[in-house]
Design a protein around this motif. Structure first.
Motif, mmCIF file in Angstrom:
data_model
loop_
_atom_site.group_PDB
_atom_site.id
_atom_site.type_symbol
_atom_site.label_atom_id
_atom_site.label_comp_id
_atom_site.label_asym_id
_atom_site.label_seq_id
_atom_site.Cartn_x
_atom_site.Cartn_y
_atom_site.Cartn_z
ATOM 1 N N ARG A 111 53.246 47.292 -33.367
ATOM 2 C CA ARG A 111 54.452 46.757 -32.715
ATOM 3 C C ARG A 111 54.321 46.710 -31.197
ATOM 4 O O ARG A 111 55.114 46.054 -30.533
ATOM 5 N N SER A 112 53.354 47.396 -30.617
ATOM 6 C CA SER A 112 53.210 47.373 -29.145
ATOM 7 C C SER A 112 52.361 46.190 -28.679
ATOM 8 O O SER A 112 52.195 45.992 -27.480
ATOM 9 N N PHE A 113 51.815 45.440 -29.631
ATOM 10 C CA PHE A 113 50.902 44.350 -29.266
ATOM 11 C C PHE A 113 51.520 42.991 -29.566
ATOM 12 O O PHE A 113 52.462 42.881 -30.364
ATOM 13 N N VAL A 114 50.946 41.961 -28.929
ATOM 14 C CA VAL A 114 51.225 40.571 -29.314
ATOM 15 C C VAL A 114 49.887 39.961 -29.736
ATOM 16 O O VAL A 114 48.821 40.503 -29.440
ATOM 17 N N ARG A 115 49.988 38.875 -30.495
ATOM 18 C CA ARG A 115 48.761 38.240 -31.024
ATOM 19 C C ARG A 115 48.893 36.738 -30.859
ATOM 20 O O ARG A 115 49.973 36.179 -31.112
ATOM 21 N N CYS A 116 47.801 36.090 -30.389
ATOM 22 C CA CYS A 116 47.823 34.633 -30.215
ATOM 23 C C CYS A 116 47.638 33.967 -31.582
ATOM 24 O O CYS A 116 46.696 34.293 -32.317
ATOM 25 N N MET A 117 48.555 33.043 -31.905
ATOM 26 C CA MET A 117 48.489 32.361 -33.206
ATOM 27 C C MET A 117 47.359 31.351 -33.252
ATOM 28 O O MET A 117 47.046 30.813 -34.309
ATOM 29 N N ASN A 118 46.705 31.119 -32.085
ATOM 30 C CA ASN A 118 45.607 30.144 -32.079
ATOM 31 C C ASN A 118 44.258 30.853 -32.096
ATOM 32 O O ASN A 118 43.476 30.714 -33.021
ATOM 33 N N CYS A 119 44.033 31.750 -31.097
ATOM 34 C CA CYS A 119 42.691 32.372 -31.020
ATOM 35 C C CYS A 119 42.670 33.793 -31.569
ATOM 36 O O CYS A 119 41.609 34.404 -31.686
ATOM 37 N N GLY A 120 43.866 34.345 -31.894
ATOM 38 C CA GLY A 120 43.893 35.676 -32.516
ATOM 39 C C GLY A 120 43.808 36.826 -31.525
ATOM 40 O O GLY A 120 43.887 37.993 -31.897
ATOM 41 N N GLU A 121 43.650 36.504 -30.231
ATOM 42 C CA GLU A 121 43.559 37.546 -29.175
ATOM 43 C C GLU A 121 44.783 38.468 -29.230
ATOM 44 O O GLU A 121 45.921 38.001 -29.339
ATOM 45 N N ARG A 122 44.543 39.821 -29.224
ATOM 46 C CA ARG A 122 45.672 40.788 -29.225
ATOM 47 C C ARG A 122 45.774 41.391 -27.834
ATOM 48 O O ARG A 122 44.761 41.739 -27.230
ATOM 49 N N SER A 123 46.990 41.463 -27.294
ATOM 50 C CA SER A 123 47.172 42.160 -26.017
ATOM 51 C C SER A 123 48.465 42.957 -26.062
ATOM 52 O O SER A 123 49.323 42.735 -26.900
ATOM 53 N N LEU A 124 48.562 43.937 -25.156
ATOM 54 C CA LEU A 124 49.745 44.792 -25.125
ATOM 55 C C LEU A 124 50.960 43.993 -24.654
ATOM 56 O O LEU A 124 50.901 43.293 -23.642
ATOM 57 N N LEU A 125 52.050 44.076 -25.396
ATOM 58 C CA LEU A 125 53.283 43.348 -25.042
ATOM 59 C C LEU A 125 53.691 43.702 -23.610
ATOM 60 O O LEU A 125 54.085 42.839 -22.830
ATOM 61 N N ALA A 126 53.547 44.979 -23.258
ATOM 62 C CA ALA A 126 53.999 45.438 -21.927
ATOM 63 C C ALA A 126 53.170 44.831 -20.804
ATOM 64 O O ALA A 126 53.586 44.836 -19.645
ATOM 65 N N GLN A 127 51.998 44.258 -21.142
ATOM 66 C CA GLN A 127 51.120 43.759 -20.070
ATOM 67 C C GLN A 127 51.136 42.244 -19.929
ATOM 68 O O GLN A 127 50.521 41.697 -19.012
ATOM 69 N N ILE A 128 51.814 41.540 -20.872
ATOM 70 C CA ILE A 128 51.782 40.064 -20.743
ATOM 71 C C ILE A 128 52.904 39.616 -19.814
ATOM 72 O O ILE A 128 53.927 40.262 -19.680
#
Ligand code: APR
Length: 258
Positions: A135-152
Motif C-alpha cells: 500500500r505504500s507503493f504505486v505501480r506504472c500500468m505501462n512499464c510496471g515500475e514501482r515507486s514509493l507513493l510518498a516520493q512521487i
C-alpha cells in the motif's frame, strides 16, 4: 488451541523438517499481521466475517476513470477507515521479527506475502514477494515500475510515470486485477524450488496465492500450517501448529538455534 503437548510436538516436527531443508518458502496471510492490530478478513474476528464482503469493483472503477479513482483515494476521508488507521499505526510483531531472523539465519529462503502492510520489510525480511502489492507503493500500468507513493510528484490526476508517462495506480492488487507478471513468475519459481513450505496466517482461499503450497505439496514437499483455526489446506498439511504466529515462530527460531 490444541493441548500444549500437541503444539509442542508440532513445533518439534517443524523444527526437524526445517533444519534438514535447504529452501524453505513461506506463504503468509493477514493472520501474521493480526497481532500488529491489523484486522483479518475471514475467520473469527475478520472484518468480512463481521460485516460481509465489500463490493469488489475497485479494478473496474479504476479502469473506467483512473482520475476519479485517484480523487477518491487521495481524499483524506479515505485515510480514516479502520483498516487504513490500523495499518498506519502498525508495527512488526514477534512473528514478523522471527521470520526475518529465520531468513538471516539461512532457514527461510523466500516469503510470499498476501499482506500489503509492508511489515515484513520493516522487520528486515528481504527475500520477499508482495503478491498483492504494497500500500505504500504505486505501480506504472505501462512499464510496471514501482515507486514509493510518498516520493512521487502528483502534478495531475491520474499521476503519470516519470519513466514512461504511463498511468500510475496504487500498488495494491485489486480483486479482478491481474497479479503483476514479475511477482507471479517469482512465486512460481519459489514454489518449484521449495523443499519445505510454511503456510502462516492465511485462510488459503484466494488464488493464485493458495496454489503455491499445493504445487509444492504435489512434489512431496512437506507443508507446515501455523494458524489458530482450520484452513483450506489443513487436510493436506504434514504439520499443524494450531496456535498464533506470534507464539509459534519465535519458538521455532529458538529451537532451530539449539
Ligand atoms: N496467527 C496466525 N494466524 C492467524 C492469527 C494469528 N495471530 N489470527 C488469525 N489468523 C488466521 C485466521 O485463522 C485465518 O485463517 O489468519 C487467517 C486470515 O485469513 P484471511 O482473513 O482470509 O486473510 P488472507 O488469507 O490473507 O486473505 C487472502 O484475501 O481479502 C483478500 O487480498 C486479501 O490478501 C488477502 C487475501
Amino acid at each position: 488451541m490444541t493441548a500444549h503437548g500437541t503444539l509442542d510436538a508440532a513445533i518439534a516436527r517443524m523444527t526437524a523438517i526445517i533444519s534438514e531443508s535447504r529452501h524453505v518458502v513461506a506463504l503468509v496471510g493477514a493472520g501474521l499481521s493480526a497481532e500488529s492490530g491489523i484486522p483479518t478478513y475471514r475467520g473469527s474476528g475478520g472484518v468480512w466475517t463481521k460485516f460481509g464482503e465489500p463490493t469488489i469493483d475497485g479494478w473496474e472503477l479504476f479502469q473506467e476513470d483512473p482520475a476519479a479513482w485517484w480523487e477518491a483515494a487521495l481524499n483524506p476521508e479515505a485515510q480514516l477507515t479502520d483498516f487504513a488507521r490500523a495499518v498506519e499505526g502498525a508495527e512488526p510483531n514477534a512473528g514478523h521479527i522471527a521470520m526475518a531472523a529465520l531468513e538471516a539465519e539461512g532457514k527461510l529462503a523466500h516469503v510470499i506475502t498476501q499482506n500489503i502492510d509492508g511489515l515484513h520489510r520493516r522487520a528486515g525480511t528481504t527475500q520477499l514477494t508482495e503478491i498483492h502489492g504494497n500500500r505504500s507503493f504505486v505501480r506504472c500500468m505501462n512499464c510496471g515500475e514501482r515507486s514509493l507513493l510518498a516520493q512521487i510528484k502528483i502534478r495531475q490526476l491520474p499521476p503519470l510515470c516519470e519513466a514512461c508517462g504511463g498511468v500510475l495506480k496504487n500498488d495494491t492488487v485489486m480483486f479482478g486485477e491481474p497479479i503483476p507478471e514479475p511477482a507471479l513468475r517469482e512465486c512460481y519459481r519459489q514454489a518449484a524450488l521449495a523443499d519445505a513450505f510454511l503456510v502462516i496466517g492465511t485462510s488459503a482461499v484466494v488464488y493464485p496465492a493458495a496454489d503455491f503450497p499445493v504445487m509444492a505439496k504435489r512434489r512431496g514437499v512437506p507443508l507446515i500450517e501455523i494458524n489458530p483455526e482450520e484452513t483450506a489446506l489443513t487436510g493436506i498439511a504434514d504439520v499443524v501448529a494450531r496456535a498464533t504466529a506470534g507464539e509459534v515462530l519465535p519458538a521455532l527460531v529458538e529451537r532451530l538455534r539449539t
